[in-house]
Motif scaffolding. Structure first.
Motif, mmCIF file in Angstrom:
data_model
loop_
_atom_site.group_PDB
_atom_site.id
_atom_site.type_symbol
_atom_site.label_atom_id
_atom_site.label_comp_id
_atom_site.label_asym_id
_atom_site.label_seq_id
_atom_site.Cartn_x
_atom_site.Cartn_y
_atom_site.Cartn_z
ATOM 1 N N GLU A 405 0.834 -1.215 0.000
ATOM 2 C CA GLU A 405 0.000 0.000 0.000
ATOM 3 C C GLU A 405 0.863 1.257 0.000
ATOM 4 O OE1 GLU A 405 -3.852 -1.978 2.334
ATOM 5 O OE2 GLU A 405 -2.354 -0.804 3.440
ATOM 6 N N ALA A 408 2.476 1.674 -3.465
ATOM 7 C CA ALA A 408 1.519 2.168 -4.457
ATOM 8 C C ALA A 408 1.333 3.679 -4.327
ATOM 9 C CB ALA A 408 0.180 1.446 -4.297
ATOM 10 N N GLU A 409 1.207 4.157 -3.105
ATOM 11 C CA GLU A 409 1.058 5.598 -2.883
ATOM 12 C C GLU A 409 2.305 6.354 -3.336
ATOM 13 O OE1 GLU A 409 0.248 6.004 1.240
ATOM 14 O OE2 GLU A 409 -1.715 5.032 1.147
ATOM 15 N N THR A 412 2.563 6.448 -7.206
ATOM 16 C CA THR A 412 1.545 7.346 -7.771
ATOM 17 C C THR A 412 1.964 8.803 -7.604
ATOM 18 O OG1 THR A 412 -0.202 5.721 -7.342
ATOM 19 C CG2 THR A 412 -0.886 8.005 -7.677
ATOM 20 N N ASN A 419 -1.556 0.433 -8.007
ATOM 21 C CA ASN A 419 -2.546 -0.011 -7.027
ATOM 22 C C ASN A 419 -2.039 -1.256 -6.321
ATOM 23 O OD1 ASN A 419 -4.487 1.970 -7.701
ATOM 24 N ND2 ASN A 419 -5.229 0.701 -9.408
ATOM 25 N N GLU A 421 -2.856 -4.727 -4.703
ATOM 26 C CA GLU A 421 -3.894 -5.748 -4.739
ATOM 27 C C GLU A 421 -3.560 -6.799 -3.689
ATOM 28 O OE1 GLU A 421 -5.109 -7.270 -8.474
ATOM 29 O OE2 GLU A 421 -5.264 -5.279 -9.416
#
Length: 538
Positions: A405, A408-409, A412, A419, A421
């Motif tokens: 997580e 992913a942040e 981005t 993302n 998963e």
């Protein structure tokens, strides 16, 4: 799925299981695993070297009610139901760990991963092409006969013919020959002059006079072991347990505990349950496991350096990851230092490379790409994808979930949409096998010897990397301590630059004991019971 990828998948599956309560393994390279006045020997200093029937696999269910171990002075441990009690034929790591109470390894590793003599004192040649191993003075088999150089030679010969799945079968690959010097000393020559060859000496030694021609795993001799360790085999009850008594001939001093009961349990979940319910005294596992599984019980524990390497992996079928600058950009985008310290606390040590930071030859100066969002944005600014990247993690591992997580942040924010998963165990491995991901958070247990070839050999999971291959080749043939240390640093540097994976950390393991166990625990990485003869039960 081809055979080479199957080998890789086993690594990932194993590490996942060890980090979510499904199983554990110690790598084969790293395991690990006469008339004497023993009353007078009990307080003597440790001796120094001088020259010169088929078993069932079913087990009893573990009771579901709280239990208290009887106050009978018996040490209670666990392992899987054994298919053999010959340590050189055994294929199960839990059985191997227990058998080290009966059999002594030729050598062990200290907490800096140095090879040190155990059953024998070791004198390496100046170029590490060979070693003279001299049996420790006073070492005696439990049937009263002395341990000799012939027993070391026999053990090497026995391992050459052992099944490939046997825990220590890989040990003899580095050994060219073993020649008797005298009744206690053998010269072992290695296939190549290399400091790394010493890691092959951690196998248990068995007596020639007892095990000669005993190749059937369940022969009478192989199910009634004779060893030189602190405990001796007493009896085995199929499907239930095995009883050990202290060895009156043990040359380091008589064990303080008179008896050990080894309970047969089917899997790691019942191991946890039995320990938490007070049915067993000891459990060995990655330290992060205990924080996830333990109940109200507060055990005593000793932290042990372990080879559980966690990392961020790439799907190299996605061509963007074949660009080293893309991999570097991802590494710069993610604050791995903060993630490891915050998620693993004191249960792991940060590591950019698969060379353990506690290894005496490792360099602390190799740090890899530092967290630098601006640099990440510059490197990733030209990367184009049709859809956000998929970062895969298994839901059972909370640290990996959080890392996915956070990654992913971070990506981005750096301009590369991604993302996380989070999926079940079955889906996790199905998607790794079918390459249905872009990045994944995973890990593997590595051997104690710094063998990192899996990361740069061409295959289903990784690319061939000639730079890493060349650096590793220098390490393999380093034949002095200085050359070995220099080559280790160069391999670390090459790994941190090439980034076949983004290294995160090595998780520690722990030896947890019930409060009634006292004395000198002090385990070493490949032998958690090395000081069991100095344990007490209160």
């Amino acid at each position: 799925m081809n055979r080479k990828f199957f080998c890789y998948a086993v690594f990932f599956i194993f590490l996942f299981l060890t980090s979510c309560g499904g199983g554990e393994r110690i790598s084969p390279s790293g395991l690990p695993y006469v008339a004497v006045d023993y009353e007078a020997k009990e307080n003597e200093p440790e001796p120094e070297c001088e020259e010169e029937t088929e078993t069932e696999t079913e087990t009893e269910p573990v009771p579901t009610t709280e239990q208290t171990i009887p106050d009978d002075g018996v040490l209670r441990l666990h392992m899987r139901p054994p298919m053999t009690l010959n340590p050189l034929l055994n294929e199960d790591v839990t059985v191997a760990r227990i058998l080290r109470l009966i059999f002594e390894p030729l050598a062990v590793l200290d907490n800096e991963f140095r090879v040190t003599g155990h059953l024998a004192c070791l004198d390496f040649a100046s170029d590490f092409s060979s070693v003279n191993a001299t049996v420790r003075e006073g070492a005696i088999w439990s049937d009263g006969k002395p341990v000799t150089s012939e027993d070391i030679i026999f053990s090497i010969e026995f391992l050459r013919a052992a099944p490939s799945a046997a825990i220590y079968s890989a040990s003899v690959r580095e050994i060219e020959s073993a020649v008797r010097i005298d009744s206690r000393t053998v010269q072992i020559k290695f296939n190549r002059a290399s400091v790394m060859a010493g890691y092959s000496l951690n196998f248990p030694v068995i007596p020639r006079h007892y095990y000669e021609n005993q190749r059937s795993p369940q022969s009478s001799e192989n199910m009634n072991p004779v060893g030189s360790g602190p405990f001796v085999f007493e009896s085995l009850t199929p499907m239930r347990s095995m009883t050990l008594n202290r060895n009156p001939y043990y040359s380091r001093g008589r064990a303080r505990i008179e008896e050990a009961e080894i309970i047969f349990l089917p899997n790691i979940e019942t191991d946890f349950h039995a320990f938490e319910r007070g049915r067993t005294d000891v459990i060995h596992l990655p330290l992060t496991e205990w924080t996830r599984h333990h109940g109200v019980r507060s055990p005593v524990y000793e932290i042990i350096p372990a080879m559980y390497f966690e990392f961020i992996g790439f799907n190299y079928r996605n061509t963007i990851f074949r660009d080293i600058y893309t991999r570097q950009g991802i590494a710069h985008a993610f604050n791995a230092d903060e993630a490891v310290s915050g998620l693993y606390l004191a249960h792991a040590v940060r590591s950019v490379t698969p060379i353990h930071p506690y290894n005496y030859a490792a360099s602390a100066s190799v740090v890899g790409p530092v967290y630098d969002p601006a640099r990440a944005a510059a490197l990733l600014g030209t990367v184009r994808t049709d859809e956000p990247l998929i970062i895969l993690a298994n839901a059972e591992n909370k640290q990996r979930v959080s890392i996915a997580e956070r990654l992913a942040e971070s990506l981005t924010r750096a301009g590369l949409p991604a993302n996380a998963e989070i999926v079940t165990t079955d889906e996790y491995f199905e998607r790794i096998n079918t390459h249905d991901f872009d990045l994944f958070i995973g890990g593997m247990e590595l051997p104690f010897a710094p063998d990192v070839r899996i990361f740069f050999e061409a295959g289903e999971m990784f690319l061939h990397d000639p730079i890493l291959e060349a650096a590793y080749s220098v390490l393999m043939f380093a034949s002095t301590e200085a050359a070995y240390t220099q080559a280790t640093t160069r391999l670390q540097q090459a790994f941190a630059e090439q980034l076949p994976v983004i290294g995160l950390a090595f998780k520690h393991s722990a030896l947890l004991t019930s409060p009634r166990i006292t004395g000198n625990l002090s385990p070493v990485p490949d032998h958690v019971f090395i000081n069991a003869y100095e344990w007490d039960i209160r």
